[in-house]
Enzyme design. Structure first.
Site, PDB file in Angstrom:
ATOM      1  N   LYS A 213       7.260  -7.629   3.267  1.00 23.48           N
ATOM      2  CA  LYS A 213       8.011  -7.145   2.112  1.00 23.48           C
ATOM      3  C   LYS A 213       8.295  -5.654   2.259  1.00 23.48           C
ATOM      4  CE  LYS A 213       7.217  -6.217  -2.745  1.00 23.48           C
ATOM      5  NZ  LYS A 213       6.363  -6.469  -3.906  1.00 23.48           N
ATOM      6  N   GLU A 219      -0.397  -4.236  10.811  1.00 23.96           N
ATOM      7  CA  GLU A 219      -0.724  -5.460  11.551  1.00 23.96           C
ATOM      8  C   GLU A 219       0.547  -6.202  11.953  1.00 23.96           C
ATOM      9  OE1 GLU A 219      -2.117  -4.401   8.787  1.00 23.96           O
ATOM     10  OE2 GLU A 219      -4.232  -4.987   8.648  1.00 23.96           O
ATOM     11  N   GLY A 270       3.617  -9.649  -3.104  1.00 24.78           N
ATOM     12  CA  GLY A 270       3.371 -10.427  -1.893  1.00 24.78           C
ATOM     13  C   GLY A 270       2.661 -11.742  -2.182  1.00 24.78           C
ATOM     14  N   ARG A 271       1.615 -11.689  -3.003  1.00 29.55           N
ATOM     15  CA  ARG A 271       0.819 -12.900  -3.258  1.00 29.55           C
ATOM     16  C   ARG A 271       1.532 -13.877  -4.184  1.00 29.55           C
ATOM     17  NH1 ARG A 271      -0.906  -8.220  -5.178  1.00 29.55           N
ATOM     18  NH2 ARG A 271      -1.358  -7.876  -7.381  1.00 29.55           N
ATOM     19  N   GLU A 357      -6.825 -10.160  -5.741  1.00 29.28           N
ATOM     20  CA  GLU A 357      -5.983  -8.965  -5.599  1.00 29.28           C
ATOM     21  C   GLU A 357      -5.267  -8.664  -6.918  1.00 29.28           C
ATOM     22  OE1 GLU A 357      -2.548  -8.571  -2.670  1.00 29.28           O
ATOM     23  OE2 GLU A 357      -4.022  -7.337  -1.665  1.00 29.28           O
ATOM     24  N   HIS A 388     -21.499 -30.623   1.851  1.00 29.47           N
ATOM     25  CA  HIS A 388     -22.504 -30.598   2.921  1.00 29.47           C
ATOM     26  C   HIS A 388     -22.763 -29.182   3.393  1.00 29.47           C
ATOM     27  CE1 HIS A 388     -22.303 -34.966   3.056  1.00 29.47           C
ATOM     28  NE2 HIS A 388     -21.024 -34.785   2.773  1.00 29.47           N
ATOM     29  N   LYS A 503      -6.806   1.519   4.543  1.00 30.48           N
ATOM     30  CA  LYS A 503      -5.673   1.702   5.469  1.00 30.48           C
ATOM     31  C   LYS A 503      -5.570   3.166   5.893  1.00 30.48           C
ATOM     32  CE  LYS A 503      -2.658  -1.814   3.379  1.00 30.48           C
ATOM     33  NZ  LYS A 503      -1.399  -2.042   2.681  1.00 30.48           N
TER      34      LYS A 503
END
Ligand SMILES: O=P(O)(O)OC[C@H]1O[C@H](O)[C@H](O)[C@@H](O)[C@@H]1O
Length: 527
Positions: A213, A219, A270-271, A357, A388, A503
């Protein structure tokens, strides 16, 4: 205009606090009373899903108080303001329009000189046209051969939602004859991520979707270079293999390095971007634009339910209210999402970002500290696998962790076997039913080690089958739940300043501008 007030200043919240301890699940979930609750404490969602809250620590009195809180906090009015274009993201001074990528809930919203619904639909149409051309061979690699694989490069919201959605529908699409291309994902800056994906990909027939975005994420830009390097080494022209999805204001938007570029904008976090071009490009390429459109329809239908002022007709608002009751009145610090569906294996990972977030905040919308808990820790895994693994703590640990189950009556692929009198699908569903009652009712045993105290609340969303529409509805449900909780806590659920500090410090480390502990850790890690 609505009033934005802290939760602890609301009279209805003070009244709700008096309900603490009023519902004992071990009693109300037993016998006839439990059967009645299981039948009646259920709210229809869109796409034949239902939200069942029988095993939550609520009764009609608590529900009345929650309804009063919804009213006093003006939850539905705030949602209305949001979709009609108010600046709800106060921290970044932005509108919040992700619901508009799937429908027009209210009035037209004009921003940046354009009608926003028109803009989102235009991008969907552009993506559909592009995907169709890739599928029918009008857009090919330089050798004129069809692309067979799509690889998304992105992180956070540009990875988790689209990846979870892809995995959720992969088998469904294969079964239903709409599967077009394999999709893979590169997200981590760990070189082993890109290297492993590239090593298993026929890059000559791969189309890469660079998704960012902001267009500035370290990254993602690093992985873009990684991929370009691999393409160059294979003698391929990267600009013929890459498309971009970004906001129109990002540095990527104007670049000629891509075969095509599709846009979202600053009004979609973004999310919250799975239903925008961010999810649209990869899902339309993988499954075809019609499947993506069906996914959007499911989300739109669920969004409509979030407009209802009646808590018994607004599942996201009810889920949000119960969650706040559990967090702020009952004092539970965490919550877990447990889909009894292998296809939803990455859905909890997406919800971790969506929820934490958004609502991991300590100041209200006006920047003032709040002195009550906000977003809980959220984690999850598919059942029955989780049973489990970590359910031990959930059943007998010292913390009570409210649970959110998701289950479908039918599997996606339909291949099943009957062993010892039942199919695997029935075994899966039997387990989720058993867990709800085991958590709620517990079991007395003279051996304290084998004693189950019970009183552990859960809800369940039940559907017919996980398909594009139900997936859209499920996604929208959680997005709207998180939004309503943010309204209740009076926080801004749409910014994420908390990710910045790390960052900045990482950049310092890479520039060798460190001292103190940062320097020592840099040395320990051989940077
Ligand atoms: O899409 P991008 O701009 O590359 O952002 C990717 C992600 O990184 C950021 O650090 C944020 O924490 C996320 O909210 C965002 O989704």
């Amino acid at each position: 205009m609505t009033n934005w007030k802290n939760l602890d200043t609301l009279d209805s919240y003070k009244a709700l606090k008096a309900c603490k301890g009023s519902v004992d699940l071990t009693t109300v979930m037993a016998g006839e009373s439990g059967a009645d609750r299981a039948k009646n404490y259920s709210v229809p969602m869109a796409e034949k899903l239902t939200y069942n809250f029988a095993a939550k620590e609520v009764d009609d009195t608590v529900l009345e108080k929650l309804a009063a809180l919804a009213k006093e906090a003006e939850l539905v009015d705030k949602f209305q303001e949001l979709y009609n274009g108010a600046v709800i993201n106060t921290g970044e001074n932005r509108l919040v329009l992700h619901q508009m990528t799937r429908g027009q809930l209210g009035e037209p919203v004009k921003a940046d000189g354009v009608d926003k619904r028109t803009f989102y639909v235009e991008q969907q149409n552009r993506i559909a046209e592009f995907a169709n051309k890739v599928h029918n061979g009008e857009i090919t690699n330089a050798a004129g051969e069809k692309f067979t694989t799509v690889v998304q490069i992105g992180i956070g919201g540009s990875d988790l939602g689209p990846r979870a959605m892809y995995l959720a529908l992969e088998n469904w699409a294969k079964k239903n004859g709409t599967f077009k291309m394999d999709a893979k994902f590169i997200s981590n800056v760990d070189p082993d991520d890109a290297a492993a994906v590239l090593a298993s990909t026929d890059v000559a027939h791969a189309i890469f979707v660079l998704v960012s975005k902001s267009g500035t994420t370290l990254e993602t830009l690093t992985n873009e270079s990684f991929v370009k390097d691999a393409l160059a080494k294979a003698g391929l022209d990267a600009s013929k293999h890459m498309i971009a999805v970004t906001s129109e204001t990002s540095p990527l938007a104007k670049s000629d390095d891509y075969l095509a570029a599709f846009f979202m904008d600053d009004y979609i976090g973004g999310r919250y971007s799975s239903t925008s071009a961010v999810g649209g490009a990869v899902l339309s390429l993988a499954f075809g634009p019609d499947v993506f459109a069906r996914f959007l329809n499911g989300a739109a239908a669920e969004d409509e339910t979030a407009k209802n002022t009646d808590i018994r007709k607004n599942p996201a608002m009810l889920d949000a209210l119960i969650g706040v009751y559990e967090r702020n009145v009952l004092g539970y610090p965490a919550t877990t999402v447990l889909p009894y569906s292998q296809a939803l294996s990455r859905f909890p990972a997406h919800l971790q970002q969506l929820d934490m977030e958004s609502n991991g905040k300590s100041v209200n919308r006006f920047g003032e500290p709040v002195d009550y808990p906000t977003g809980p820790v959220l984690f999850g895994e598919p059942g029955t696998n989780g049973q489990h693994s970590f359910y031990q703590l959930l059943h007998q640990g010292t913390d009570i962790v409210p649970l959110q189950f998701i289950a479908f009556k039918n599997s996606q692929i339909g291949t099943d076997v009957e062993i010892q009198g039942s199919t695997s699908q029935k075994k899966l569903c039997a387990n989720v039913a058993a867990q709800i009652v085991a958590f709620a009712c517990g079991k007395k045993d003279e051996n304290s080690n084998k004693n189950f105290k019970g009183g552990r609340p859960s809800s369940i969303i039940i559907g017919e089958q996980l398909d594009p529409e139900t997936l859209g509805a499920l996604l929208a449900h959680f997005e709207n739940k998180v939004m309503f909780q943010g309204f209740l806590w009076n926080i801004n659920s749409f910014d994420q300043e908390g990710v910045q500090l790390g960052k900045v410090l990482a950049k310092k480390v890479l520039a060798h501008e460190t001292d103190g502990a940062l320097k020592v850790f840099s040395d320990l890690l051989n940077i």
